[in-house]
Structures are given as C-alpha cells and as structure tokens.
Design a protein around this motif. Structure first.
Motif, PDB file in Angstrom:
ATOM      1  N   LYS A  29       0.824  -1.205   0.000  1.00  0.00           N
ATOM      2  CA  LYS A  29       0.000   0.000   0.000  1.00  0.00           C
ATOM      3  C   LYS A  29       0.859   1.257   0.000  1.00  0.00           C
ATOM      4  N   GLU A  30       1.920   1.243   0.789  1.00  0.00           N
ATOM      5  CA  GLU A  30       2.826   2.404   0.817  1.00  0.00           C
ATOM      6  C   GLU A  30       3.513   2.585  -0.538  1.00  0.00           C
ATOM      7  N   ALA A  31       3.884   1.404  -1.153  1.00  0.00           N
ATOM      8  CA  ALA A  31       4.527   1.517  -2.465  1.00  0.00           C
ATOM      9  C   ALA A  31       3.568   2.090  -3.500  1.00  0.00           C
ATOM     10  N   VAL A  32       2.313   1.626  -3.450  1.00  0.00           N
ATOM     11  CA  VAL A  32       1.309   2.170  -4.381  1.00  0.00           C
ATOM     12  C   VAL A  32       1.065   3.646  -4.104  1.00  0.00           C
ATOM     13  N   LYS A  33       1.044   4.003  -2.826  1.00  0.00           N
ATOM     14  CA  LYS A  33       0.817   5.409  -2.469  1.00  0.00           C
ATOM     15  C   LYS A  33       1.951   6.286  -2.961  1.00  0.00           C
ATOM     16  N   SER A  34       3.177   5.759  -2.759  1.00  0.00           N
ATOM     17  CA  SER A  34       4.331   6.547  -3.238  1.00  0.00           C
ATOM     18  C   SER A  34       4.320   6.682  -4.766  1.00  0.00           C
ATOM     19  N   GLN A  35       3.910   5.585  -5.447  1.00  0.00           N
ATOM     20  CA  GLN A  35       3.793   5.658  -6.906  1.00  0.00           C
ATOM     21  C   GLN A  35       2.716   6.665  -7.327  1.00  0.00           C
ATOM     22  N   ALA A  36       1.601   6.668  -6.607  1.00  0.00           N
ATOM     23  CA  ALA A  36       0.531   7.616  -6.934  1.00  0.00           C
ATOM     24  C   ALA A  36       0.991   9.054  -6.719  1.00  0.00           C
ATOM     25  N   GLU A  37       1.731   9.270  -5.623  1.00  0.00           N
ATOM     26  CA  GLU A  37       2.240  10.627  -5.380  1.00  0.00           C
ATOM     27  C   GLU A  37       3.208  11.060  -6.479  1.00  0.00           C
ATOM     28  N   SER A  38       4.077  10.107  -6.873  1.00  0.00           N
ATOM     29  CA  SER A  38       5.025  10.462  -7.944  1.00  0.00           C
ATOM     30  C   SER A  38       4.290  10.725  -9.259  1.00  0.00           C
ATOM     31  N   ILE A  39       3.220   9.946  -9.523  1.00  0.00           N
ATOM     32  CA  ILE A  39       2.419  10.170 -10.738  1.00  0.00           C
ATOM     33  C   ILE A  39       1.717  11.517 -10.656  1.00  0.00           C
ATOM     34  N   ASN A  40       1.215  11.882  -9.485  1.00  0.00           N
ATOM     35  CA  ASN A  40       0.562  13.187  -9.324  1.00  0.00           C
ATOM     36  C   ASN A  40       1.555  14.327  -9.544  1.00  0.00           C
ATOM     37  N   ARG A  41       2.761  14.160  -9.024  1.00  0.00           N
ATOM     38  CA  ARG A  41       3.770  15.204  -9.217  1.00  0.00           C
ATOM     39  C   ARG A  41       4.132  15.326 -10.695  1.00  0.00           C
TER      40      ARG A  41
END
Length: 228
Positions: A190-202
């Motif tokens: 979940k943290e990895a997906v969250k970090s990926q989502a944040e990087s995609i948002n950036r």
C-alpha cells in the motif's frame, strides 16, 4: 439301674443332645460364639477347667469300676462249678457291668468331643470374622485403587486436553504471525502504491505546468505574427 448310673446315663443323653445341636445347622458359628462368650458362661468359664477335670475324673473312676466288675464276673463264668441260677445272676451282673462300661466310656468320649467342638466353633467364628474384615479391607483397597485409577485417567485427560490446547494455541500463534506478516506485506504494498501515486501526481502537475507554459508561448507567438 442305680441312681448314680441313672445320673451318668442322663449326662450321656444330654451330651448326645448337645453334640447334635453343635453339629446340626441350628445356629451359625457367630451365635454359638456369642453364646459361649455370654456373661453367664464367662462366669462359669473361669472354673470350667476344674469342673471338666472333676467330671472326667468321676467318669474315669466309674469306667474303671465297670471294668473291674466285668473282669470279676467274666472269671466266674469260666468256672464249671457254678449252678444255673447263679450263672444267670452272674450273666445279669455281667450285662450290667458291660452296660456301665459303655455308658461311662461314651460319656468320656462325648465330653472330649464336645470340648473339641466348642473350641473349633470358636476358632471358626474368629476365622470368619477375620475373613470378613479382610474382605472389607480388600474391597476398600479395590475401591481406593479404582478411585486412583480414575484420578489418573482424569489427570491424563486433563494433560491431553492441555496438550491439545497448547497445540491449538501454537497453531493460532502461527496463524497470527502469518496474518501479521501478510498485513505487513499489504502495508508495504500500500505504501509503495501510495508513493507511486504521489510520484504520478507530481509528474502530472509538472506536465500540466509545462502544457500551460507551452500554451502561453503559442498564444504569445500567434499574437506577434498578427502584428507584423
């Protein structure tokens, strides 16, 4: 029959009746033993030995007297000079002497038999009491052994139940550990997906800014061409 021999014969008849009472199943050995140990007989029992010796002595004396008379009249019958009438009288006296011999002899014999029977009945009563006490002790020991065996079985069942409980607890612990490890993996994913989502948002924000800048530049370039 003279008075003395009448009393001896009555004593013999009483002995015969007493032997029949002791031999026949009239009463149990417990009752006979209780009767022999009663207060009245215990009072007589203190001097019973003396009475027994006295009676036996009298009977032996009468037995010897009858033997003497038998020898006396048997010697007279052997002689040939005895008249017929005298011979009949001697035969009658010989018959009385033999009768007295059997009466006194059987009286002595039955006195010994009665004493032995009384002792055997008392011993039998004591042995029966001891056997009953031993049976009760054996039954109590058997009951105690059974209770101990049941206690051991219950203890073993408890130990087996405790063992099964420990096994189940160990299984539950292992299951909890597995679930915990899966939960940790899920958290990490979940943290990895969250970090990926944040990087995609950036990255999306950056591309949006660049897109807006390009639009501004295109807008400014189009306005300059029109002025020319």
């Amino acid at each position: 029959m003279s008075l003395v021999w009448t009393l001896i014969a009555g004593f013999l008849y009483a002995e015969i009746a007493l032997v029949l009472l002791l031999v026949l199943p009239v009463a149990s050995p417990y009752r006979w033993n209780r009767f022999f140990k009663s207060k009245f007989l215990s009072m007589l029992g203190q001097q019973a030995h003396l009475y027994f010796i006295l009676i036996m002595g009298m009977l032996v004396i009468f037995l010897l007297e009858s033997i003497r008379e038998m020898r006396k009249y048997s010697g007279l019958q052997d002689s040939n000079e005895v008249h017929l009438n005298v011979e009949m009288q001697h035969s009658m006296k010989m018959f009385r002497a033999q009768r007295n011999f059997y009466i006194s002899g059987f009286a002595i014999f039955l006195a010994l038999v009665i004493r032995r029977l009384v002792n055997l009945i008392c011993v039998q009563a004591n042995l029966l009491a001891q056997s009953e006490a031993s049976m009760k002790q054996a039954q109590s020991a058997t009951a105690a052994a059974r209770s101990l065996m049941e206690d051991k079985k219950t203890e073993k069942a408890k130990e087996a139940g405790e063992d099964t409980t420990l096994i189940e607890l160990n299984k539950l612990r292992e299951r909890v550990q597995e679930l915990t490890s899966e939960l940790n993996r899920e958290k990490k994913d979940k943290e990895a997906v969250k970090s990926q989502a944040e990087s995609i948002n950036r990255e999306y924000d950056r591309l949006t800014e660049e897109y807006s800048k390009l639009q501004k530049q295109i807008t400014i370039g189009g306005a300059g061409n029109k002025d020319d």
